[in-house]
Scaffold this active site. Structure first.
Site, mmCIF file in Angstrom:
data_model
loop_
_atom_site.group_PDB
_atom_site.id
_atom_site.type_symbol
_atom_site.label_atom_id
_atom_site.label_comp_id
_atom_site.label_asym_id
_atom_site.label_seq_id
_atom_site.Cartn_x
_atom_site.Cartn_y
_atom_site.Cartn_z
ATOM 1 N N GLU A 137 0.843 -1.192 0.000
ATOM 2 C CA GLU A 137 0.000 0.000 0.000
ATOM 3 C C GLU A 137 0.883 1.250 0.000
ATOM 4 O OE1 GLU A 137 -2.427 -0.783 3.476
ATOM 5 O OE2 GLU A 137 -3.039 -2.698 2.613
ATOM 6 N N GLU A 156 -4.445 -6.485 2.826
ATOM 7 C CA GLU A 156 -3.271 -7.159 3.388
ATOM 8 C C GLU A 156 -3.249 -8.646 3.073
ATOM 9 O OE1 GLU A 156 -5.169 -5.025 5.113
ATOM 10 O OE2 GLU A 156 -3.771 -3.342 5.134
ATOM 11 N N PHE A 182 -2.293 -8.707 11.001
ATOM 12 C CA PHE A 182 -3.332 -9.584 11.541
ATOM 13 C C PHE A 182 -4.402 -9.861 10.485
ATOM 14 C CE2 PHE A 182 -1.364 -8.341 15.501
ATOM 15 C CZ PHE A 182 -1.482 -9.480 16.274
ATOM 16 N N HIS A 196 -1.120 1.172 15.400
ATOM 17 C CA HIS A 196 0.081 1.500 14.632
ATOM 18 C C HIS A 196 1.339 1.282 15.467
ATOM 19 C CE1 HIS A 196 -2.997 3.401 12.211
ATOM 20 N NE2 HIS A 196 -2.126 3.769 11.298
HETATM 21 C C1 TPP Z 1 -6.310 -2.861 7.699
HETATM 22 C C2 TPP Z 1 -5.605 -1.572 7.478
HETATM 23 N N1 TPP Z 1 -4.717 -1.481 6.476
HETATM 24 C C3 TPP Z 1 -4.058 -0.346 6.250
HETATM 25 C C4 TPP Z 1 -4.273 0.748 7.036
HETATM 26 C C5 TPP Z 1 -3.500 2.019 6.792
HETATM 27 N N2 TPP Z 1 -4.396 3.017 6.213
HETATM 28 C C6 TPP Z 1 -4.984 3.946 6.967
HETATM 29 S S1 TPP Z 1 -6.059 4.879 6.109
HETATM 30 C C7 TPP Z 1 -5.731 4.036 4.673
HETATM 31 C C8 TPP Z 1 -6.441 4.395 3.420
HETATM 32 C C9 TPP Z 1 -7.885 4.140 3.530
HETATM 33 O O1 TPP Z 1 -8.517 4.662 2.409
HETATM 34 P P1 TPP Z 1 -10.085 4.788 2.324
HETATM 35 O O2 TPP Z 1 -10.733 3.544 2.824
HETATM 36 O O3 TPP Z 1 -10.416 5.221 0.962
HETATM 37 O O4 TPP Z 1 -10.450 5.924 3.381
HETATM 38 P P2 TPP Z 1 -9.971 7.442 3.422
HETATM 39 O O5 TPP Z 1 -8.787 7.490 4.337
HETATM 40 O O6 TPP Z 1 -9.669 7.906 2.055
HETATM 41 O O7 TPP Z 1 -11.119 8.180 4.029
HETATM 42 C C10 TPP Z 1 -4.780 3.061 4.897
HETATM 43 C C11 TPP Z 1 -4.249 2.184 3.854
HETATM 44 C C12 TPP Z 1 -5.205 0.614 8.089
HETATM 45 N N3 TPP Z 1 -5.472 1.625 8.928
HETATM 46 N N4 TPP Z 1 -5.860 -0.545 8.281
#
Ligand code: TPP
Lengths: 369, 326
Positions: free
Chosen positions: B29, B60, B88, B129
């Site tokens: 990602e 993931e 996880f 985190h």
């Molecule tokens: C399971 C998981 N994978 C990765 C992350 C890291 N992460 C936080 S926000 C994000 C992007 C999420 O995008 P979206 O669902 O479009 O929501 P937005 O932040 O754009 O509102 C990622 C990859 C996470 N918090 N949880």
């Protein structure tokens, strides 16, 4: 035998209040004037809060947080369709909706100040707190909805998530389960065009995200997510469907994150200023103001008064939150792990207490860096 | 030689190995266009192109799953999980599939992949985190687990991990991503998986740790040596699985006293395993019970309370003192 078409699908798009503030009066919902103003108040508050939080973050008084700038309409519009006994499962950019629902402002601040106190929200709100694990909350929402179904309660659950979340297995399992059980749930995908740096086009080859619902046996609808009226009307239909036992709906609200992903992000690395400006022209607050003005519900003077009032509200909440933070006991980190602490954990708690006895207070050492 | 922080050192390893071995592909990602949220993969897209460096959707299980497939096909995937806690979401792919392929196919298939992930706490990050979940992987036979603590070894161990014939979980202590600089040679350097490193020699106590806490351990040791007039041996594990039992045992046989320090929760943590091995192999050399300084058996707290959770110099010093005075 020639090939036959077995099935055919369609995905609608709904907009009622366009970016210039023009309203389609044939579709305009009959919302009370007090509600229209309340919407304005909550969106304005969310936007002002965002600005204030950025400053607090820069001063080290707040941790990393995701901005809601530009996305104030979608969540709020949808939540207008809920009753107070319905469940609301937010993602992390639904500030305007949460404030509309009655979440105390300082509660929200505490979450981003890094305190569990900020995830302890008044139970009567029927709101789950902010999820960090992308997509995970969609399954909890289906569970909440099933509980209503099993108990014969007439409640609906509405869950929010981003475009990125539709790539997680949890989301697909949630949709499938909701479809199979006809759970009274409304899935709201707030498509802000990016998952951190990854654009919507790279998240999925689907032409729309709404159409994913079709594969799971329920309808999906695309909505102008910067248009409160469209979000409300679409959500209203979906909530009614759910309440009547006809199962789930997926709404895809098209919007744009005008700010960074979080305060730790620099969007210039992955998107153009030009694109941002195009979306800025579709600002949900701007068109709502025009709409109110046309209906004789808005003036410069009212706006100035409102902003003064909200500013004071924000400052009070910051003060309240910092007071709570200053008195937060670090040892409480032990107290809610189980209903009852084992002798082992009690011993660890005592151990931690000894080491903390001489250190500074929580607020001095950590909340302010 | 050049001074590099850990992010730069890891980036160097990836660049060099990608240039050398066409089978290496990097994905996850935000790793391509963005260069990773911590910038470890910065510039790789420009240098090696979108076929070898690509962004994935937020998925993931997908990342670990396709990584497994790529490795089965003879590629050398180096995938990134944005924060180790999100692993996880992919544990079934990692622990039940990738880890077992070699064993269940009697060596016909193997999964030479590296899963990189920023790991550990102490950076005022959001919930989830900050995890230190290494013991979870240690209970998944078939996986190797590497946790560097400083830039030079990080680079050399990442190279070893990419070349390893088996799946390696490579956990990067994000708290020291940029806070430490070290001479990291431009020329290739490999450090073997499975070897701990004695950071300083000593006679009266063995201090064992890994990851970012090495810094606090070294501070505590300096103070302890002054205050208690002793010399302390410090072991940086570097590899969690397979554990370098021999270095541990030889040191404890010499010193007779041992303290183990890690961020992860105490019960069934890596320290528990180390203590078990000491008991099995050199119990009678001990002058004092082996002490543990660890996180508590609670979920990692939100960041305003993390200072109360994380092992720190006073806690380490106290354990050293108790063990010396026993
Ligand atoms: C399971 C998981 N994978 C990765 C992350 C890291 N992460 C936080 S926000 C994000 C992007 C999420 O995008 P979206 O669902 O479009 O929501 P937005 O932040 O754009 O509102 C990622 C990859 C996470 N918090 N949880």
């Amino acid at each position: 035998m020639p090939r036959q078409q077995l099935a055919q699908f369609h995905v609608d798009y709904l907009q009622i209040l366009d970016e210039n503030g023009r309203v389609d009066t044939t579709l305009e919902p009959p919302l009370p004037e007090a509600t229209l103003w309340q919407v304005h108040r909550c969106m304005t508050l969310a936007r002002m809060l965002d600005r204030r939080m950025h400053i607090l973050q820069q001063q080290g008084r707040l941790g990393t947080f995701p901005s809601c700038y530009g996305q104030e309409a979608a969540g709020l519009g949808c939540v207008l369709a809920l009753r107070q006994d319905d469940w609301l499962v937010p993602c992390y950019r639904e500030n305007s909706a949460l404030l509309y629902r009655g979440l105390p402002l300082h509660n929200l601040l505490l979450f981003w100040m890094g305190l569990e106190e900020g995830a302890y929200w008044p139970r009567e709100l029927r709101v789950l707190s902010i999820p960090i694990l992308i997509g995970s909350q969609t399954l909890h929402a289906v569970g909440l909805a099933l509980a209503s179904q099993i108990r014969g309660a007439n409640e609906v659950t509405m869950v929010f998530f981003g475009d990125g979340a539709t790539s997680e297995g949890d989301f697909h399992e949630a949709c499938n389960l909701a479809g199979v059980y006809q759970a009274p749930v409304v899935f709201v995908c707030v498509n802000n065009q990016y998952a951190i740096s990854v654009p919507r086009s790279q998240q999925s080859r689907s032409e729309t995200l709404a159409q994913k619902a079709i594969a799971y046996g329920f309808p999906g609808l695309v909505v102008d997510g910067n248009d409160v009226l469209a979000c409300y009307v679409a959500a209203q239909e979906a909530v009614e469907r759910a309440r009547l036992g006809r199962g789930p709906t997926l709404l895809e609200c098209l919007t744009y994150r005008l700010g960074p992903h979080t305060t730790a992000d620099d969007p210039r690395r992955y998107r153009s200023e030009q694109e941002r400006q195009q979306w800025e022209a579709r600002d949900p607050l701007k068109r709502w103001r025009i709409y109110l003005e046309q209906r004789g519900l808005w003036s410069e003077q009212q706006q100035a008064e409102l902003e003064r009032e909200l500013q004071a509200e924000i400052e009070l909440a910051v003060h309240q939150a910092e007071q709570i933070a200053a008195h937060a006991d670090p040892l409480e980190m032990f107290d809610f792990v189980y209903a009852e602490l084992s002798p082992d954990l009690l011993a660890q708690r005592r151990e931690a207490a000894e080491f903390l006895a001489h250190s500074e207070t929580l607020s001095a050492s950590s909340v302010r860096r | 030689m050049a001074l590099r922080n850990m992010v730069q050192a890891l980036n160097l390893a990836l660049r060099q190995e990608m240039a050398k071995d066409e089978r290496v592909v990097v994905f996850g990602e935000d790793v391509a266009r963005q260069g990773g949220v911590f910038r470890v993969t910065e510039g790789l897209l420009d240098q090696f192109g979108g076929r070898r460096v690509f962004d994935t959707p937020v998925s993931e299980a997908g990342i670990i799953g396709i990584s497994t497939g790529l490795a089965l096909a003879g590629m050398r995937p180096v995938c990134e999980i944005q924060f180790s806690g999100f692993m996880f979401n992919a544990l079934h792919q990692l622990g039940l599939m990738a880890a077992r392929y070699r064993c269940r196919s009697r060596g016909l298939f193997s999964v030479p992949m590296v899963v990189r992930a920023p790991w550990g706490g102490g950076v005022r990050a959001l919930e989830l985190h900050n995890e230190s979940e290494e013991a979870v992987y240690a209970q998944m036979p078939g996986l190797k687990v590497v946790i560097p603590s400083r830039p030079r070894r990080a680079r050399a161990l990442l190279l070893a991990s990419i070349r390893d014939p088996d799946p390696v979980v490579f956990l990067e202590p994000k708290r020291v991503y940029r806070s430490l600089r070290e001479e990291v040679p431009d020329d290739e350097e490999v450090f073997p998986i499975g070897e701990a490193e004695i950071i300083r020699h000593g006679r009266h106590l063995t201090l064992i740790t890994y990851g970012a806490l090495l810094q606090e351990c070294l501070q505590a040791v300096e103070q302890a040596e002054r205050d208690f007039q002793v010399s302390i041996e410090v072991i940086d594990l570097l590899t969690i699985v397979p554990l370098d039992t021999r270095t541990i045992v030889e040191s404890v046989q010499k010193t007779g006293r041992c303290v183990v320090v890690h961020e992860a929760p105490r019960s069934c943590g890596i320290a528990s395993e180390i203590i078990a091995r000491i008991n099995e192999q050199c119990l009678l050399y001990l002058h004092a019970p082996v002490a543990r300084v660890t996180g508590y058996d609670i979920p990692y707290p939100f960041f305003a309370r993390e200072h109360a959770y994380l092992p720190n110099v006073p806690r380490i010093l106290d354990a050293i003192r108790r063990t010396l005075e026993f």
